[in-house]
Design a protein around this motif. Structure first.
Motif, mmCIF file in Angstrom:
data_model
loop_
_atom_site.group_PDB
_atom_site.id
_atom_site.type_symbol
_atom_site.label_atom_id
_atom_site.label_comp_id
_atom_site.label_asym_id
_atom_site.label_seq_id
_atom_site.Cartn_x
_atom_site.Cartn_y
_atom_site.Cartn_z
ATOM 1 N N ALA A 66 -10.804 9.154 -10.394
ATOM 2 C CA ALA A 66 -10.869 8.577 -9.056
ATOM 3 C C ALA A 66 -10.462 7.106 -9.065
ATOM 4 C CB ALA A 66 -12.283 8.729 -8.491
ATOM 5 N N PHE A 67 -10.878 6.385 -10.106
ATOM 6 C CA PHE A 67 -10.515 4.971 -10.207
ATOM 7 C C PHE A 67 -9.000 4.813 -10.395
ATOM 8 C CE2 PHE A 67 -9.770 1.146 -12.817
ATOM 9 C CZ PHE A 67 -10.276 0.193 -11.943
ATOM 10 N N THR A 70 -7.312 5.371 -7.162
ATOM 11 C CA THR A 70 -7.563 4.219 -6.287
ATOM 12 C C THR A 70 -6.601 3.080 -6.594
ATOM 13 O OG1 THR A 70 -9.914 4.795 -6.131
ATOM 14 C CG2 THR A 70 -9.288 2.542 -5.530
ATOM 15 N N ILE A 74 -3.706 1.473 -4.169
ATOM 16 C CA ILE A 74 -3.647 0.047 -3.854
ATOM 17 C C ILE A 74 -2.266 -0.512 -4.162
ATOM 18 C CG2 ILE A 74 -4.540 -2.223 -4.512
ATOM 19 C CD1 ILE A 74 -7.278 -0.907 -4.897
ATOM 20 N N ALA A 82 -6.496 4.261 -0.235
ATOM 21 C CA ALA A 82 -7.214 3.328 -1.100
ATOM 22 C C ALA A 82 -8.680 3.240 -0.710
ATOM 23 C CB ALA A 82 -6.551 1.955 -1.038
ATOM 24 N N PHE A 85 -10.463 6.689 -1.604
ATOM 25 C CA PHE A 85 -10.700 6.879 -3.034
ATOM 26 C C PHE A 85 -11.648 5.828 -3.599
ATOM 27 C CE2 PHE A 85 -6.687 9.366 -2.846
ATOM 28 C CZ PHE A 85 -7.203 10.558 -3.364
ATOM 29 N N THR A 86 -11.704 4.662 -2.974
ATOM 30 C CA THR A 86 -12.691 3.667 -3.400
ATOM 31 C C THR A 86 -14.099 4.175 -3.129
ATOM 32 O OG1 THR A 86 -11.174 1.821 -2.990
ATOM 33 C CG2 THR A 86 -13.531 1.317 -3.057
ATOM 34 N N THR A 89 -14.862 6.890 -5.617
ATOM 35 C CA THR A 89 -15.163 6.324 -6.934
ATOM 36 C C THR A 89 -16.593 5.794 -6.996
ATOM 37 O OG1 THR A 89 -12.836 5.705 -7.251
ATOM 38 C CG2 THR A 89 -14.457 4.583 -8.627
#
Length: 298
Positions: A66-67, A70, A74, A82, A85-86, A89
């Motif tokens: 997930a990171f 993200t 971005i 972004a 998914f942030t 995360t």
């Protein structure tokens, strides 16, 4: 001398194999199974603890994925993705932290598993440092011509090991002058340069291809291999067997700590090359009179 020249082959079989344990059936599966069995015994085969370890590993993988997505969103300036998914995360990270807090045995087992795999990998890497690590050696036409021309010139093979920097004529001229000044390269001898471009240090090369490259009159034998010392040793032994002439290779001592060189060799396939080349040759050839000559100065 013509007889020696004509037997330089393009393809030389039998130089180095995969590590001995690599011939086992599914060695990676066996290693993983062994580590799992040891951990099960250490933790009394506690199913709950192992379930915690599985959950910890799974959540850690999901957080990493997930990171990564993200960061990608971005960089591509996809604002909605972004943000989404942030949030994902952070949720997964919260779940991971809570899982570790409630079931600390999970992270402990995971840590032991990782340490076990790393330890076995290091033992494997150290144990195969003196293997040739190639199945076959193939000389390109230009490389064969360089070798035969050198034999025609004086009936000998003198090679200078070079860690290529710019790869221009000035570099080779300076390297030859330096080696002639500090090692016993015969004055009138014609020299060939030997260079190894290190690829994946963890890999085993099926075929070590030796190319011939000429730079303003300087003749270079160049190959790609998983480790420089192993490839150099294999090429020297192959030249000896193919030509009947005992080659001589000239090196310069490396600056720095021996421990640092050892770590560089284990991790990157490069280090203090001459001692490793000599060790590999000694392992492969028991008769001192048939070993390629290794000369080091500096």
């Amino acid at each position: 001398m013509a007889g020696l020249i004509n037997i330089v082959p393009r393809y030389l079989p039998g130089y180095g194999m995969a590590p001995e344990w690599g011939h086992a059936v599914r060695p990676v599966v066996l290693v993983y199974t062994l580590v799992c069995v040891v951990l099960a015994i250490v933790f009394n085969a506690d199913v709950d603890a192992q379930a915690g370890a599985y959950a910890t590993g799974f959540l850690a993988m999901m957080v990493s994925g997930a990171f990564a997505v993200t960061v990608s969103a971005i960089r591509k300036r996809q604002r909605r993705a972004a943000v989404g998914f942030t949030v994902l995360t952070l949720v997964l990270l919260y779940a991971l932290v809570e899982n570790i807090r409630e079931k600390p045995d999970g992270i402990t087992i995971s840590a032991f598993f990782i340490v076990g795999i790393i330890a076995i990998s290091l033992v494997s890497r150290v144990s195969r440092t003196t293997e040739r690590r190639t199945d076959h050696i193939e000389f390109a036409p230009a490389a064969r011509r360089f070798v035969t021309d050198s034999l025609e010139y004086d009936g000998a093979l003198y090679l200078i090991a070079n860690c290529r920097q710019g790869g221009d004529a000035a570099e080779y001229a300076a390297k030859e002058a330096e080696q002639r000044g500090m090692t016993p390269v015969p004055g009138p001898a014609e020299v060939l340069f030997l260079e190894i471009d290190v690829i994946d240090p963890s890999d085993f090369s099926d075929v070590l291809r030796v190319r011939g490259i000429e730079v303003d009159g300087h003749r270079v034998l160049r190959a790609e291999g998983p480790a420089a010392p192993n490839a150099i040793a294999a090429i020297l032994l192959a030249l000896r067997d193919a030509t009947g002439v005992r080659p001589h290779c000239y090196f310069e001592w490396s600056e720095g700590s021996p421990l640092t060189h050892l770590l560089h060799y284990l991790l990157l396939g490069r280090g203090d090359t001459p001692p490793v080349v000599r060790k590999i040759i000694h392992r492969c050839e028991s008769d001192p009179a048939r070993r390629p000559g290794i000369h080091v100065g500096g």
